[in-house]
Scaffold this motif. Structure first.
Motif, mmCIF file in Angstrom:
data_model
loop_
_atom_site.group_PDB
_atom_site.id
_atom_site.type_symbol
_atom_site.label_atom_id
_atom_site.label_comp_id
_atom_site.label_asym_id
_atom_site.label_seq_id
_atom_site.Cartn_x
_atom_site.Cartn_y
_atom_site.Cartn_z
ATOM 1 N N LEU A 154 -11.584 5.403 2.633
ATOM 2 C CA LEU A 154 -11.102 6.506 3.468
ATOM 3 C C LEU A 154 -9.668 6.238 3.915
ATOM 4 O O LEU A 154 -8.822 7.142 3.931
ATOM 5 C CB LEU A 154 -12.022 6.683 4.676
ATOM 6 C CG LEU A 154 -11.857 7.957 5.505
ATOM 7 C CD1 LEU A 154 -12.016 9.201 4.636
ATOM 8 C CD2 LEU A 154 -12.860 7.966 6.647
ATOM 9 N N ALA A 155 -9.393 4.985 4.261
ATOM 10 C CA ALA A 155 -8.023 4.620 4.631
ATOM 11 C C ALA A 155 -7.071 4.819 3.453
ATOM 12 O O ALA A 155 -5.888 5.129 3.644
ATOM 13 C CB ALA A 155 -7.981 3.172 5.108
ATOM 14 N N ALA A 156 -7.584 4.639 2.240
ATOM 15 C CA ALA A 156 -6.755 4.867 1.052
ATOM 16 C C ALA A 156 -6.302 6.318 0.970
ATOM 17 O O ALA A 156 -5.184 6.608 0.527
ATOM 18 C CB ALA A 156 -7.534 4.473 -0.204
ATOM 19 N N VAL A 157 -7.144 7.238 1.409
ATOM 20 C CA VAL A 157 -6.752 8.650 1.422
ATOM 21 C C VAL A 157 -5.628 8.866 2.427
ATOM 22 O O VAL A 157 -4.652 9.581 2.153
ATOM 23 C CB VAL A 157 -7.956 9.559 1.742
ATOM 24 C CG1 VAL A 157 -7.529 11.025 1.721
ATOM 25 C CG2 VAL A 157 -9.093 9.326 0.763
ATOM 26 N N SER A 169 0.807 -1.217 0.000
ATOM 27 C CA SER A 169 0.000 0.000 0.000
ATOM 28 C C SER A 169 0.840 1.266 0.000
ATOM 29 O O SER A 169 0.337 2.338 -0.357
ATOM 30 C CB SER A 169 -0.922 0.029 1.228
ATOM 31 O OG SER A 169 -1.773 -1.087 1.251
ATOM 32 N N VAL A 170 2.102 1.172 0.399
ATOM 33 C CA VAL A 170 2.921 2.380 0.483
ATOM 34 C C VAL A 170 3.579 2.720 -0.846
ATOM 35 O O VAL A 170 4.214 3.766 -0.970
ATOM 36 C CB VAL A 170 4.005 2.262 1.584
ATOM 37 C CG1 VAL A 170 3.387 1.849 2.902
ATOM 38 C CG2 VAL A 170 5.114 1.292 1.184
ATOM 39 N N GLY A 229 2.307 7.935 -4.127
ATOM 40 C CA GLY A 229 1.717 6.953 -5.028
ATOM 41 C C GLY A 229 1.094 5.767 -4.355
ATOM 42 O O GLY A 229 0.542 4.895 -5.014
ATOM 43 N N GLY A 230 1.175 5.700 -3.034
ATOM 44 C CA GLY A 230 0.648 4.542 -2.330
ATOM 45 C C GLY A 230 -0.768 4.753 -1.843
ATOM 46 O O GLY A 230 -1.129 5.830 -1.404
ATOM 47 N N ASP A 252 6.587 1.122 -8.360
ATOM 48 C CA ASP A 252 7.432 0.566 -7.298
ATOM 49 C C ASP A 252 6.861 -0.734 -6.742
ATOM 50 O O ASP A 252 7.610 -1.633 -6.341
ATOM 51 C CB ASP A 252 7.623 1.586 -6.173
ATOM 52 C CG ASP A 252 8.651 2.656 -6.532
ATOM 53 O OD1 ASP A 252 9.396 2.450 -7.515
ATOM 54 O OD2 ASP A 252 8.703 3.691 -5.848
ATOM 55 N N ALA A 253 5.532 -0.859 -6.711
ATOM 56 C CA ALA A 253 4.930 -2.117 -6.261
ATOM 57 C C ALA A 253 5.330 -3.255 -7.192
ATOM 58 O O ALA A 253 5.623 -4.374 -6.746
ATOM 59 C CB ALA A 253 3.407 -1.981 -6.200
ATOM 60 N N ILE A 254 5.364 -2.985 -8.486
ATOM 61 C CA ILE A 254 5.789 -4.009 -9.455
ATOM 62 C C ILE A 254 7.260 -4.359 -9.236
ATOM 63 O O ILE A 254 7.655 -5.531 -9.336
ATOM 64 C CB ILE A 254 5.523 -3.534 -10.896
ATOM 65 C CG1 ILE A 254 4.006 -3.498 -11.152
ATOM 66 C CG2 ILE A 254 6.213 -4.432 -11.915
ATOM 67 C CD1 ILE A 254 3.613 -2.894 -12.486
#
Length: 348
Positions: free
Chosen positions: A296-299, A248-249, A307-308, A254-256
């Motif tokens: 909301l947690a995504a915000v 998530s961060v 970007g996370g 970068d996740a890839i």
């Protein structure tokens, strides 16, 4: 103060939300739930113990009593409730630690910059503090770091029972927790299923891990602690990698990169077990039974990380496919945590 329709009432609750969370933060930061866990106390006694002013403290405690956090008795005596007991911070990691982490002043400062960051593309936390979130929390502010570590351990402890009811880690010889902080999850896995464990995270993230793991009833060699950068290289030796919230961060790119390093680390039949709260698709319930609202947690994740953010099931599937994995299974735990099991693509 506001209208009486159901719509205005719902909006009022949202508007007043930060008043409530700040009162909770103040009381918990002062250690008042800790003070009241053994016996009720007068406001005068609480003020003396917390070096605060009696009358202003009373106004805050009365508000929290009206919210059900404390109970007010005759004579301005305050007592613990089921809610305040969850905010105790002088024992094991608790919801109180999570509260203090999420609502501490540095977080409020970051949220204040959200509107500006939407226009400039900057990370709100970095705009507010002039440094990256993990540099600020993990290397420069030890109190904030301890709160973060305990908050993450609390989230793990809260989720493991329902997770272990639906997913069996004993199928693996060695499980590596990538991005595992001080090791709460891998300690639970090793204790429950008897496999070997590897804890991998940034060097400053795992500094406290040996001391923490020593308190978890593990054999001395049960969990190997390794510091490093998941964007660059992930050590070999595990037949399964577990990732809880860590992706998530990262931005998509970068996740890839992280998942590509995971694929390089794993043997041919190796798996990645993603443990994640998923943002529901349009039309699905938006809130989990534990009160988590993933969108909301995504915000919050976007406020603190470049970007996370929390993603949907399809978005995670796409990330893994782009990194050489195929989805094998999706298991819902009954809590806000979902298990997505991925195996290296057959072409590997």
């Amino acid at each position: 103060m506001l209208g009486t329709t159901s719509a205005s009432k719902k909006l009022a609750q949202m508007i007043y939300g930060y008043w409530q969370s700040q009162c909770l933060y103040i009381a918990t930061n002062l250690g008042i739930p800790n003070l009241l866990q053994s016996e009720p106390m007068t406001v005068e006694a609480i003020a003396k113990a917390t070096s605060t002013q009696v009358e202003t403290l009373y106004v805050v405690l009365r508000a929290l009593a009206h919210l059900g956090v404390f109970a007010e008795k005759p004579g301005r005596v305050f007592a613990a409730t089921e809610l305040s007991e969850q905010l105790i911070t002088n024992a094991e990691p608790s919801l109180g630690h999570f509260l203090l982490h999420i609502t501490e002043p540095s977080m409020w400062d970051a949220w204040r910059e959200l509107g500006n960051s939407l226009k400039t593309g900057e990370v709100a936390f970095e705009r507010a503090h002039g440094k990256k979130f993990y540099d600020f929390f993990m290397t420069e502010n030890p109190d904030s770091r301890n709160l973060f570590n305990n908050a993450m351990s609390f989230l793990t402890n809260q989720a493991v029972d329902s997770l272990f009811e639906v997913y069996d880690f004993s199928q693996f010889n060695t499980v590596m927790d990538v991005g595992g902080n001080q090791g709460a999850l891998i300690a639970h896995i090793v204790n429950k299923f008897g496999c070997k464990g590897i804890l991998f995270d940034l060097p400053h993230e795992v500094e406290t891990a040996p001391a923490f793991l020593a308190t978890q009833g593990l054999d001395e060699d049960a969990v190997q602690v390794i510091g490093g950068n998941a964007l660059e290289e992930i050590p070999k030796g595990a037949d399964a990698i577990v990732i809880k919230y860590f992706l998530s961060v990262f931005s998509v790119e970068d996740a890839i990169k992280v998942l590509t390093r995971c694929r390089e680390s794993l043997p041919k039949q190796g798996k990645v077990v993603l443990l994640q709260t998923l943002v529901p698709p349009r039309g699905a319930p938006v809130e989990y039974p534990d009160g988590t609202i993933p969108a909301l947690a995504a915000v919050q994740m976007m406020v603190t990380n470049p970007g996370g953010y929390w993603r949907t099931e399809q978005e995670y599937k796409s990330l893994f496919e782009a990194s050489g994995f195929q989805l094998e299974n999706v298991i819902y735990t009954g809590s806000s945590l979902t298990v997505m099991e991925f195996q290296k693509s057959s072409s590997d």
